[in-house]
Design a protein around this motif. Sequence first.
Motif, PDB file in Angstrom:
ATOM      1  N   VAL A 299       0.832  -1.206   0.000  1.00  0.00           N
ATOM      2  CA  VAL A 299       0.000   0.000   0.000  1.00  0.00           C
ATOM      3  C   VAL A 299       0.867   1.256   0.000  1.00  0.00           C
ATOM      4  O   VAL A 299       0.346   2.367  -0.149  1.00  0.00           O
ATOM      5  N   GLY A 300       2.181   1.096   0.172  1.00  0.00           N
ATOM      6  CA  GLY A 300       3.103   2.225   0.137  1.00  0.00           C
ATOM      7  C   GLY A 300       3.836   2.300  -1.189  1.00  0.00           C
ATOM      8  O   GLY A 300       3.704   1.433  -2.052  1.00  0.00           O
ATOM      9  N   GLY A 301       4.635   3.339  -1.319  1.00  0.00           N
ATOM     10  CA  GLY A 301       5.410   3.530  -2.538  1.00  0.00           C
ATOM     11  C   GLY A 301       6.258   4.778  -2.404  1.00  0.00           C
ATOM     12  O   GLY A 301       6.227   5.472  -1.376  1.00  0.00           O
ATOM     13  N   LEU A 302       7.012   5.082  -3.431  1.00  0.00           N
ATOM     14  CA  LEU A 302       7.783   6.320  -3.438  1.00  0.00           C
ATOM     15  C   LEU A 302       6.816   7.487  -3.350  1.00  0.00           C
ATOM     16  O   LEU A 302       5.964   7.659  -4.228  1.00  0.00           O
ATOM     17  N   PRO A 303       6.897   8.302  -2.290  1.00  0.00           N
ATOM     18  CA  PRO A 303       5.908   9.383  -2.114  1.00  0.00           C
ATOM     19  C   PRO A 303       5.878  10.328  -3.310  1.00  0.00           C
ATOM     20  O   PRO A 303       6.915  10.701  -3.857  1.00  0.00           O
ATOM     21  N   THR A 304       4.703  10.700  -3.716  1.00  0.00           N
ATOM     22  CA  THR A 304       4.571  11.615  -4.854  1.00  0.00           C
ATOM     23  C   THR A 304       5.063  13.013  -4.506  1.00  0.00           C
ATOM     24  O   THR A 304       5.268  13.830  -5.398  1.00  0.00           O
ATOM     25  N   SER A 305       5.258  13.278  -3.225  1.00  0.00           N
ATOM     26  CA  SER A 305       5.805  14.565  -2.809  1.00  0.00           C
ATOM     27  C   SER A 305       7.309  14.651  -3.038  1.00  0.00           C
ATOM     28  O   SER A 305       7.899  15.738  -2.987  1.00  0.00           O
ATOM     29  N   THR A 306       7.940  13.508  -3.293  1.00  0.00           N
ATOM     30  CA  THR A 306       9.377  13.466  -3.554  1.00  0.00           C
ATOM     31  C   THR A 306       9.659  13.945  -4.973  1.00  0.00           C
ATOM     32  O   THR A 306       9.009  13.513  -5.924  1.00  0.00           O
ATOM     33  N   THR A 307      10.617  14.826  -5.129  1.00  0.00           N
ATOM     34  CA  THR A 307      10.972  15.329  -6.451  1.00  0.00           C
ATOM     35  C   THR A 307      11.949  14.378  -7.118  1.00  0.00           C
ATOM     36  O   THR A 307      13.085  14.213  -6.670  1.00  0.00           O
ATOM     37  N   THR A 308      11.512  13.729  -8.177  1.00  0.00           N
ATOM     38  CA  THR A 308      12.369  12.789  -8.893  1.00  0.00           C
ATOM     39  C   THR A 308      13.206  13.522  -9.939  1.00  0.00           C
ATOM     40  O   THR A 308      12.965  14.696 -10.258  1.00  0.00           O
ATOM     41  N   LEU A 309      14.181  12.805 -10.478  1.00  0.00           N
ATOM     42  CA  LEU A 309      14.997  13.362 -11.544  1.00  0.00           C
ATOM     43  C   LEU A 309      14.132  13.744 -12.738  1.00  0.00           C
ATOM     44  O   LEU A 309      14.370  14.768 -13.383  1.00  0.00           O
ATOM     45  N   ALA A 310      13.115  12.941 -13.031  1.00  0.00           N
ATOM     46  CA  ALA A 310      12.227  13.268 -14.153  1.00  0.00           C
ATOM     47  C   ALA A 310      11.541  14.614 -13.932  1.00  0.00           C
ATOM     48  O   ALA A 310      11.431  15.433 -14.853  1.00  0.00           O
ATOM     49  N   GLU A 311      11.079  14.846 -12.706  1.00  0.00           N
ATOM     50  CA  GLU A 311      10.413  16.117 -12.407  1.00  0.00           C
ATOM     51  C   GLU A 311      11.384  17.279 -12.479  1.00  0.00           C
ATOM     52  O   GLU A 311      11.046  18.376 -12.970  1.00  0.00           O
ATOM     53  N   ALA A 312      12.602  17.069 -11.981  1.00  0.00           N
ATOM     54  CA  ALA A 312      13.606  18.131 -12.031  1.00  0.00           C
ATOM     55  C   ALA A 312      13.954  18.491 -13.472  1.00  0.00           C
ATOM     56  O   ALA A 312      14.126  19.679 -13.799  1.00  0.00           O
ATOM     57  N   LEU A 313      14.049  17.494 -14.348  1.00  0.00           N
ATOM     58  CA  LEU A 313      14.376  17.768 -15.744  1.00  0.00           C
ATOM     59  C   LEU A 313      13.187  18.349 -16.501  1.00  0.00           C
ATOM     60  O   LEU A 313      13.369  19.133 -17.441  1.00  0.00           O
ATOM     61  N   LYS A 314      11.970  17.971 -16.118  1.00  0.00           N
ATOM     62  CA  LYS A 314      10.784  18.608 -16.714  1.00  0.00           C
ATOM     63  C   LYS A 314      10.822  20.110 -16.486  1.00  0.00           C
ATOM     64  O   LYS A 314      10.461  20.905 -17.357  1.00  0.00           O
ATOM     65  N   ASP A 315      11.268  20.501 -15.290  1.00  0.00           N
ATOM     66  CA  ASP A 315      11.357  21.928 -14.971  1.00  0.00           C
ATOM     67  C   ASP A 315      12.387  22.639 -15.854  1.00  0.00           C
ATOM     68  O   ASP A 315      12.346  23.867 -15.987  1.00  0.00           O
ATOM     69  N   GLN A 316      13.297  21.870 -16.429  1.00  0.00           N
ATOM     70  CA  GLN A 316      14.300  22.443 -17.330  1.00  0.00           C
ATOM     71  C   GLN A 316      13.871  22.324 -18.794  1.00  0.00           C
ATOM     72  O   GLN A 316      14.665  22.584 -19.695  1.00  0.00           O
ATOM     73  N   GLY A 317      12.617  21.912 -19.015  1.00  0.00           N
ATOM     74  CA  GLY A 317      12.090  21.841 -20.370  1.00  0.00           C
ATOM     75  C   GLY A 317      12.242  20.503 -21.056  1.00  0.00           C
ATOM     76  O   GLY A 317      12.024  20.400 -22.270  1.00  0.00           O
ATOM     77  N   TYR A 318      12.570  19.464 -20.311  1.00  0.00           N
ATOM     78  CA  TYR A 318      12.777  18.143 -20.900  1.00  0.00           C
ATOM     79  C   TYR A 318      11.454  17.385 -21.075  1.00  0.00           C
ATOM     80  O   TYR A 318      10.540  17.515 -20.272  1.00  0.00           O
ATOM     81  N   PHE A 319      11.408  16.590 -22.130  1.00  0.00           N
ATOM     82  CA  PHE A 319      10.346  15.609 -22.340  1.00  0.00           C
ATOM     83  C   PHE A 319      10.842  14.315 -21.706  1.00  0.00           C
ATOM     84  O   PHE A 319      11.927  13.827 -22.040  1.00  0.00           O
ATOM     85  N   THR A 320      10.078  13.733 -20.774  1.00  0.00           N
ATOM     86  CA  THR A 320      10.580  12.635 -19.966  1.00  0.00           C
ATOM     87  C   THR A 320       9.823  11.338 -20.238  1.00  0.00           C
ATOM     88  O   THR A 320       8.609  11.337 -20.424  1.00  0.00           O
ATOM     89  N   GLY A 321      10.547  10.219 -20.251  1.00  0.00           N
ATOM     90  CA  GLY A 321       9.926   8.936 -20.518  1.00  0.00           C
ATOM     91  C   GLY A 321      10.502   7.830 -19.660  1.00  0.00           C
ATOM     92  O   GLY A 321      11.647   7.899 -19.202  1.00  0.00           O
ATOM     93  N   MET A 322       9.690   6.809 -19.441  1.00  0.00           N
ATOM     94  CA  MET A 322      10.106   5.659 -18.639  1.00  0.00           C
ATOM     95  C   MET A 322       9.641   4.373 -19.307  1.00  0.00           C
ATOM     96  O   MET A 322       8.512   4.274 -19.779  1.00  0.00           O
ATOM     97  N   ILE A 323      10.537   3.359 -19.320  1.00  0.00           N
ATOM     98  CA  ILE A 323      10.240   2.045 -19.864  1.00  0.00           C
ATOM     99  C   ILE A 323      10.904   1.012 -18.953  1.00  0.00           C
ATOM    100  O   ILE A 323      12.004   1.226 -18.459  1.00  0.00           O
ATOM    101  N   GLY A 324      10.237  -0.137 -18.734  1.00  0.00           N
ATOM    102  CA  GLY A 324      10.875  -1.233 -18.018  1.00  0.00           C
ATOM    103  C   GLY A 324      10.443  -1.382 -16.578  1.00  0.00           C
ATOM    104  O   GLY A 324       9.323  -1.052 -16.205  1.00  0.00           O
ATOM    105  N   LYS A 325      11.354  -1.893 -15.752  1.00  0.00           N
ATOM    106  CA  LYS A 325      11.043  -2.219 -14.365  1.00  0.00           C
ATOM    107  C   LYS A 325      10.965  -0.969 -13.501  1.00  0.00           C
ATOM    108  O   LYS A 325      11.856  -0.124 -13.518  1.00  0.00           O
TER     109      LYS A 325
END
Length: 506
Positions: free
Chosen positions: A108-134
């Motif tokens: 029922v837990g997971g990585l909190p959505t309040s945590t700023t991930t690398l994807a979010e940090a790069l989105k703020d720099q104008g990056y298009f972000t993608g994830m594939i796999g595990k």
Amino acid sequence: MIYGVFIGATLALTCTVLVSGNSQESQPNIIVMVADDVGYGDLYSYDKNTGQERNEIDIMAEEGVKFTQWNAGGPMCTPSRASLLTGRYAFRSGIYGSTSQVFAPKSVGGLPTSTTTLAEALKDQGYFTGMIGKWHLGINAVSSTDGTYLPGNHGFDWVGTNLPFGQTGSCEPDTQTTEEMTKQCFLYNGSSIVQQPIKVKELSEKLRDDAITFINAETENPFFLYLAFPQVHHALFCNDDFCGKSARDNGGYGDSINEMAWVVGGILDELVAQSLQNNTLVLFTSDQGASKDSCRSSHYNGGFRGGKGTTWEGAYRVPAIAWWPNTLAAGTESDTLINHMDIYPTALKLAGGQVEALPDTLDGQVIPDLDLEGTATEREHFFYYCSDRLMAVRYLNRKVHYYTMGSEVAPTGRCDNTAIDNTCYGDDVVYHDPPLVYDLSADDGKTETTRYAGSDLATIISEVEELVSKHKLAIGSLPTSEIDKGGQIKNLPCCDSATACVCNYY
């Protein structure tokens, strides 16, 4: 393959790797590829004696930088991936547990959505972000379909074929029933289940095709792709083009590595085909070392003691390769001390972010070998954690163990008895006072058996204890454990209860 066609001139910096000035004004594309349980010695470029064939990953190393002192962010899948994507020790995001180190499908837990991930940090720099796999950082919070912790809620604009839990021993049709497989073996596309149980023989081609689709999907903005392979976690798999083709014996391990390498090669080929190679940094590494709990396959941690689930070097020391034609010198080897956490600030700085403004939120450091400005300083230490327990400290070439897992005497042979202790507080966790100190520059630091007895031993222990005191003060109190929240059967992903959770929508 064609991606070895051009390696430009280079200039020397003070770090080990030769780097040239990047004349391109645009932000670089960034691809981070993470294998699952690949040991330090599992690749031909790291150990030519295993029987593993030279493949596309090794050619990537020949055309880029091979790191020899790269370390995982944790001893198990979940904490290591959390550390990589947040640039912090995993427990700082609540990724620790008293009875387990990893999330289960019904958690029922997971990585909190309040945590700023690398994807979010790069989105703020104008990056298009993608994830594939595990993924393995949580799935659902309250039901079988809410998807609270899936990657789309952690800053990824586009999510392709993904395994929210990952490959597991249950995903073996020859030994498991369909009913058992549905509980752990499922495949998503985006936030929806598309196969349950998963059909692994089709998986690598889907990952490769999705990566190529993503690379070609965005032409206006730089992109960040996080590709996490399910290989080579047990149960091993391969498709007919690779099964039985590797000369490496025992269980199809070499076949699985070569199939993964085929995906890597296809991605690099596509970058060259689209003339993107000179403005794209590609990293390949493993989440942690290979499991050493049985002889069911020929995994190999390069002679380092222990393996996955421990805090010996066999768990933390991992292969890592950086590829960036015309920027990183080909055929270079680096002994810079690096941790997975360092990917976050390094990528953010390359993207133009203000890393210096984030010292209190990041534990990672900019990697000098990948710093085009040449201002980053080399890492001198980091802390080995199992759950929220500080086990050891790396300090320059010394390693100081306060706790160890398994017997103090290293087991012999490739298939040793260093078991995975999934609790970090089990009976085989031993406290040492005074701590054990090893010189990791002796015998490549592999055995961790001959205790350091130099005249500066007391000074080393004192300096490390001071580092630990400052570290604990900076960390402060911990957030609630996400893993200890446990799980609910109702949270198990199910494509359709009317079909007993058996579906194939691909």
